[in-house]
Scaffold this active site. Structure first.
Site, PDB file in Angstrom:
ATOM      1  N   ARG A  11      -1.737 -14.397   4.882  1.00  0.00           N
ATOM      2  CA  ARG A  11      -2.433 -14.076   5.844  1.00  0.00           C
ATOM      3  C   ARG A  11      -1.950 -13.699   7.365  1.00  0.00           C
ATOM      4  O   ARG A  11      -1.971 -12.904   7.985  1.00  0.00           O
ATOM      5  CB  ARG A  11      -3.831 -14.459   5.914  1.00  0.00           C
ATOM      6  CG  ARG A  11      -4.466 -14.154   4.522  1.00  0.00           C
ATOM      7  CD  ARG A  11      -5.333 -12.581   4.590  1.00  0.00           C
ATOM      8  NE  ARG A  11      -6.233 -12.441   5.424  1.00  0.00           N
ATOM      9  CZ  ARG A  11      -6.993 -11.351   5.397  1.00  0.00           C
ATOM     10  NH1 ARG A  11      -6.975 -10.548   4.335  1.00  0.00           N
ATOM     11  NH2 ARG A  11      -7.856 -11.002   6.315  1.00  0.00           N
ATOM     12  N   GLU A  31      -8.800 -11.418  -7.576  1.00  0.00           N
ATOM     13  CA  GLU A  31      -8.025 -10.248  -7.406  1.00  0.00           C
ATOM     14  C   GLU A  31      -6.796 -10.420  -8.101  1.00  0.00           C
ATOM     15  O   GLU A  31      -6.235  -9.212  -8.801  1.00  0.00           O
ATOM     16  CB  GLU A  31      -7.534 -10.133  -5.905  1.00  0.00           C
ATOM     17  CG  GLU A  31      -8.804  -9.972  -4.897  1.00  0.00           C
ATOM     18  CD  GLU A  31      -8.482  -9.698  -3.272  1.00  0.00           C
ATOM     19  OE1 GLU A  31      -7.054 -10.261  -3.227  1.00  0.00           O
ATOM     20  OE2 GLU A  31      -9.332  -9.708  -2.750  1.00  0.00           O
ATOM     21  N   ARG A  56       2.036  -6.297   9.933  1.00  0.00           N
ATOM     22  CA  ARG A  56       1.411  -5.271  10.465  1.00  0.00           C
ATOM     23  C   ARG A  56       1.855  -5.031  11.963  1.00  0.00           C
ATOM     24  O   ARG A  56       1.733  -3.881  12.363  1.00  0.00           O
ATOM     25  CB  ARG A  56      -0.093  -5.383  10.279  1.00  0.00           C
ATOM     26  CG  ARG A  56      -0.674  -5.438   8.971  1.00  0.00           C
ATOM     27  CD  ARG A  56      -2.016  -6.004   8.701  1.00  0.00           C
ATOM     28  NE  ARG A  56      -2.558  -5.615   7.290  1.00  0.00           N
ATOM     29  CZ  ARG A  56      -3.663  -6.056   6.983  1.00  0.00           C
ATOM     30  NH1 ARG A  56      -4.376  -7.154   7.793  1.00  0.00           N
ATOM     31  NH2 ARG A  56      -4.194  -5.897   5.726  1.00  0.00           N
ATOM     32  N   PHE A  98     -15.830   4.665   6.819  1.00  0.00           N
ATOM     33  CA  PHE A  98     -14.300   5.082   6.574  1.00  0.00           C
ATOM     34  C   PHE A  98     -14.062   4.945   4.971  1.00  0.00           C
ATOM     35  O   PHE A  98     -12.877   4.883   4.432  1.00  0.00           O
ATOM     36  CB  PHE A  98     -13.463   4.357   7.277  1.00  0.00           C
ATOM     37  CG  PHE A  98     -13.728   2.842   7.383  1.00  0.00           C
ATOM     38  CD1 PHE A  98     -13.045   2.055   6.388  1.00  0.00           C
ATOM     39  CD2 PHE A  98     -14.627   2.521   8.357  1.00  0.00           C
ATOM     40  CE1 PHE A  98     -13.313   0.680   6.398  1.00  0.00           C
ATOM     41  CE2 PHE A  98     -14.744   0.962   8.543  1.00  0.00           C
ATOM     42  CZ  PHE A  98     -14.388   0.072   7.481  1.00  0.00           C
ATOM     43  N   HIS A 121      -2.159  -5.560   1.742  1.00  0.00           N
ATOM     44  CA  HIS A 121      -3.241  -6.095   1.296  1.00  0.00           C
ATOM     45  C   HIS A 121      -2.638  -7.589   1.000  1.00  0.00           C
ATOM     46  O   HIS A 121      -1.686  -7.813   0.218  1.00  0.00           O
ATOM     47  CB  HIS A 121      -4.230  -5.518   0.243  1.00  0.00           C
ATOM     48  CG  HIS A 121      -5.304  -6.429  -0.395  1.00  0.00           C
ATOM     49  ND1 HIS A 121      -6.430  -6.584   0.328  1.00  0.00           N
ATOM     50  CD2 HIS A 121      -5.217  -7.367  -1.127  1.00  0.00           C
ATOM     51  CE1 HIS A 121      -7.131  -7.535  -0.107  1.00  0.00           C
ATOM     52  NE2 HIS A 121      -6.376  -8.090  -1.258  1.00  0.00           N
ATOM     53  N   TYR A 180     -12.862  -2.836  -2.887  1.00  0.00           N
ATOM     54  CA  TYR A 180     -13.169  -2.711  -1.649  1.00  0.00           C
ATOM     55  C   TYR A 180     -14.502  -2.578  -1.560  1.00  0.00           C
ATOM     56  O   TYR A 180     -15.331  -2.079  -0.604  1.00  0.00           O
ATOM     57  CB  TYR A 180     -12.502  -1.511  -0.969  1.00  0.00           C
ATOM     58  CG  TYR A 180     -11.085  -1.568  -0.313  1.00  0.00           C
ATOM     59  CD1 TYR A 180     -10.553  -2.761   0.238  1.00  0.00           C
ATOM     60  CD2 TYR A 180     -10.141  -0.802  -1.015  1.00  0.00           C
ATOM     61  CE1 TYR A 180      -9.394  -2.908   0.785  1.00  0.00           C
ATOM     62  CE2 TYR A 180      -8.701  -1.073  -0.670  1.00  0.00           C
ATOM     63  CZ  TYR A 180      -8.229  -1.811   0.177  1.00  0.00           C
ATOM     64  OH  TYR A 180      -7.018  -2.290   0.343  1.00  0.00           O
ATOM     65  N   LYS A 193       0.860  -1.397   0.098  1.00  0.00           N
ATOM     66  CA  LYS A 193       0.035  -0.085   0.131  1.00  0.00           C
ATOM     67  C   LYS A 193       0.875   1.340   0.007  1.00  0.00           C
ATOM     68  O   LYS A 193       2.044   1.270   0.173  1.00  0.00           O
ATOM     69  CB  LYS A 193      -0.825  -0.122   1.309  1.00  0.00           C
ATOM     70  CG  LYS A 193      -1.817  -1.120   1.215  1.00  0.00           C
ATOM     71  CD  LYS A 193      -2.725  -1.011   2.392  1.00  0.00           C
ATOM     72  CE  LYS A 193      -3.699  -2.265   2.455  1.00  0.00           C
ATOM     73  NZ  LYS A 193      -4.841  -2.067   3.401  1.00  0.00           N
ATOM     74  N   ASN A 226      -2.048   0.036   6.832  1.00  0.00           N
ATOM     75  CA  ASN A 226      -1.495  -1.361   7.578  1.00  0.00           C
ATOM     76  C   ASN A 226      -0.697  -2.156   6.438  1.00  0.00           C
ATOM     77  O   ASN A 226      -0.691  -3.260   6.489  1.00  0.00           O
ATOM     78  CB  ASN A 226      -2.624  -2.225   7.995  1.00  0.00           C
ATOM     79  CG  ASN A 226      -3.969  -2.310   6.906  1.00  0.00           C
ATOM     80  OD1 ASN A 226      -3.611  -1.999   5.866  1.00  0.00           O
ATOM     81  ND2 ASN A 226      -4.829  -3.093   7.452  1.00  0.00           N
ATOM     82  N   THR A 270      -5.942  -7.012  10.864  1.00  0.00           N
ATOM     83  CA  THR A 270      -6.124  -5.846  10.387  1.00  0.00           C
ATOM     84  C   THR A 270      -5.678  -4.472  10.734  1.00  0.00           C
ATOM     85  O   THR A 270      -4.813  -3.723   9.984  1.00  0.00           O
ATOM     86  CB  THR A 270      -7.630  -5.448   9.902  1.00  0.00           C
ATOM     87  OG1 THR A 270      -8.166  -6.431   9.213  1.00  0.00           O
ATOM     88  CG2 THR A 270      -7.837  -3.992   9.058  1.00  0.00           C
TER      89      THR A 270
HETATM   90  P1  ADP Z   1      -8.243  -6.769   5.909  1.00  0.00           P
HETATM   91  O1  ADP Z   1      -7.073  -5.717   4.766  1.00  0.00           O
HETATM   92  O2  ADP Z   1      -7.190  -7.135   6.963  1.00  0.00           O
HETATM   93  O3  ADP Z   1      -8.454  -7.911   4.737  1.00  0.00           O
HETATM   94  P2  ADP Z   1     -10.640  -5.459   5.560  1.00  0.00           P
HETATM   95  O4  ADP Z   1     -10.953  -5.922   4.141  1.00  0.00           O
HETATM   96  O5  ADP Z   1     -11.692  -5.646   6.538  1.00  0.00           O
HETATM   97  O6  ADP Z   1      -9.334  -6.049   6.228  1.00  0.00           O
HETATM   98  O7  ADP Z   1     -10.353  -3.784   5.220  1.00  0.00           O
HETATM   99  C1  ADP Z   1      -9.744  -3.561   4.021  1.00  0.00           C
HETATM  100  C2  ADP Z   1      -8.742  -2.408   4.327  1.00  0.00           C
HETATM  101  O8  ADP Z   1      -9.615  -1.310   4.854  1.00  0.00           O
HETATM  102  C3  ADP Z   1      -7.686  -2.478   5.807  1.00  0.00           C
HETATM  103  O9  ADP Z   1      -6.839  -3.294   5.170  1.00  0.00           O
HETATM  104  C4  ADP Z   1      -7.471  -0.991   6.094  1.00  0.00           C
HETATM  105  O10 ADP Z   1      -6.643  -0.492   5.146  1.00  0.00           O
HETATM  106  C5  ADP Z   1      -8.682  -0.446   5.744  1.00  0.00           C
HETATM  107  N1  ADP Z   1      -9.773  -0.363   6.983  1.00  0.00           N
HETATM  108  C6  ADP Z   1     -10.627  -1.419   7.695  1.00  0.00           C
HETATM  109  N2  ADP Z   1     -11.081  -0.939   8.775  1.00  0.00           N
HETATM  110  C7  ADP Z   1     -10.885   0.616   8.857  1.00  0.00           C
HETATM  111  C8  ADP Z   1     -11.278   1.410   9.655  1.00  0.00           C
HETATM  112  N3  ADP Z   1     -12.325   1.302  10.658  1.00  0.00           N
HETATM  113  N4  ADP Z   1     -10.770   2.647   9.531  1.00  0.00           N
HETATM  114  C9  ADP Z   1     -10.076   2.975   8.477  1.00  0.00           C
HETATM  115  N5  ADP Z   1      -9.576   1.999   7.419  1.00  0.00           N
HETATM  116  C10 ADP Z   1     -10.040   0.862   7.694  1.00  0.00           C
END
Ligand code: ADP
Length: 153
Positions: free
Chosen positions: A85, A126, A102, A57, A115, A49, A9, A112, A91
């Protein structure tokens, strides 16, 4: 062989951490089969997303993901989806275990570092979202030092 999609990212590029993070995947034994630098746009982020589109957010994530280029990467290896993972951690950086990517490099729930696809089905979708077939490489990993040493004999 199983494949997964990684996105380094914008925070990773801005902080100069791409090499360190990539090194963790190489050290574990995964093979890089595709890699390129891209600016993600609204269309691709809306798809990628889509599961978060109703979250408050959502617009912030999109702004963050467009703030600098990303590096998209396909890794191949045994059980790569699950293992990556695990290496990534949960996350939120401030909840992720020390020793995970992370956990070691992020304190944020948004910035973080990477992805990583969360299932085999998601990985297939993807990878196809970001790569054409001709951008993915099938090759044998060989020890070139060994090959050259043999050639010199
Ligand atoms: P992951 O990336 O761990 O699979 P998610 O698919 O739930 O998690 O979320 C995608 C991305 O959205 C996260 O990696 C993070 O960058 C962002 N994100 C998730 N939750 C939040 C939040 N509460 N506030 C801001 N950004 C968030």
């Amino acid at each position: 062989m199983e494949r997964t999609l990684i996105i380094f990212k914008p925070d990773t590029l801005n902080r100069g951490l791409v090499g360190e993070i990539l090194h963790r995947f190489e050290r574990k034994g995964f093979k890089i089969v595709g890699m390129k630098m891209v600016y993600l746009n609204d269309q691709v982020l809306d798809e990628h997303y889509s599961h978060l589109k109703d979250r408050p957010f959502f617009s912030r994530i999109k702004k963050f993901m467009k703030s600098a280029p990303s590096i998209v990467c396909v890794l191949e290896g045994n059980n790569v989806v699950t293992v990556v993972r695990q290496l990534a951690g949960v996350t939120r950086g401030y909840e992720a275990q020390t020793g995970t990517i992370r956990g070691d490099y992020s304190l944020s729930q948004q910035c973080n570092i990477i992805h990583a696809s969360d299932s085999l089905v998601a990985a297939d979708l993807e990878i196809a979202r970001f790569f054409d077939d001709k951008e993915l490489f099938a090759y044998e990993k060989v020890d070139l030092n060994f090959v050259y040493a043999e050639d010199e004999l």
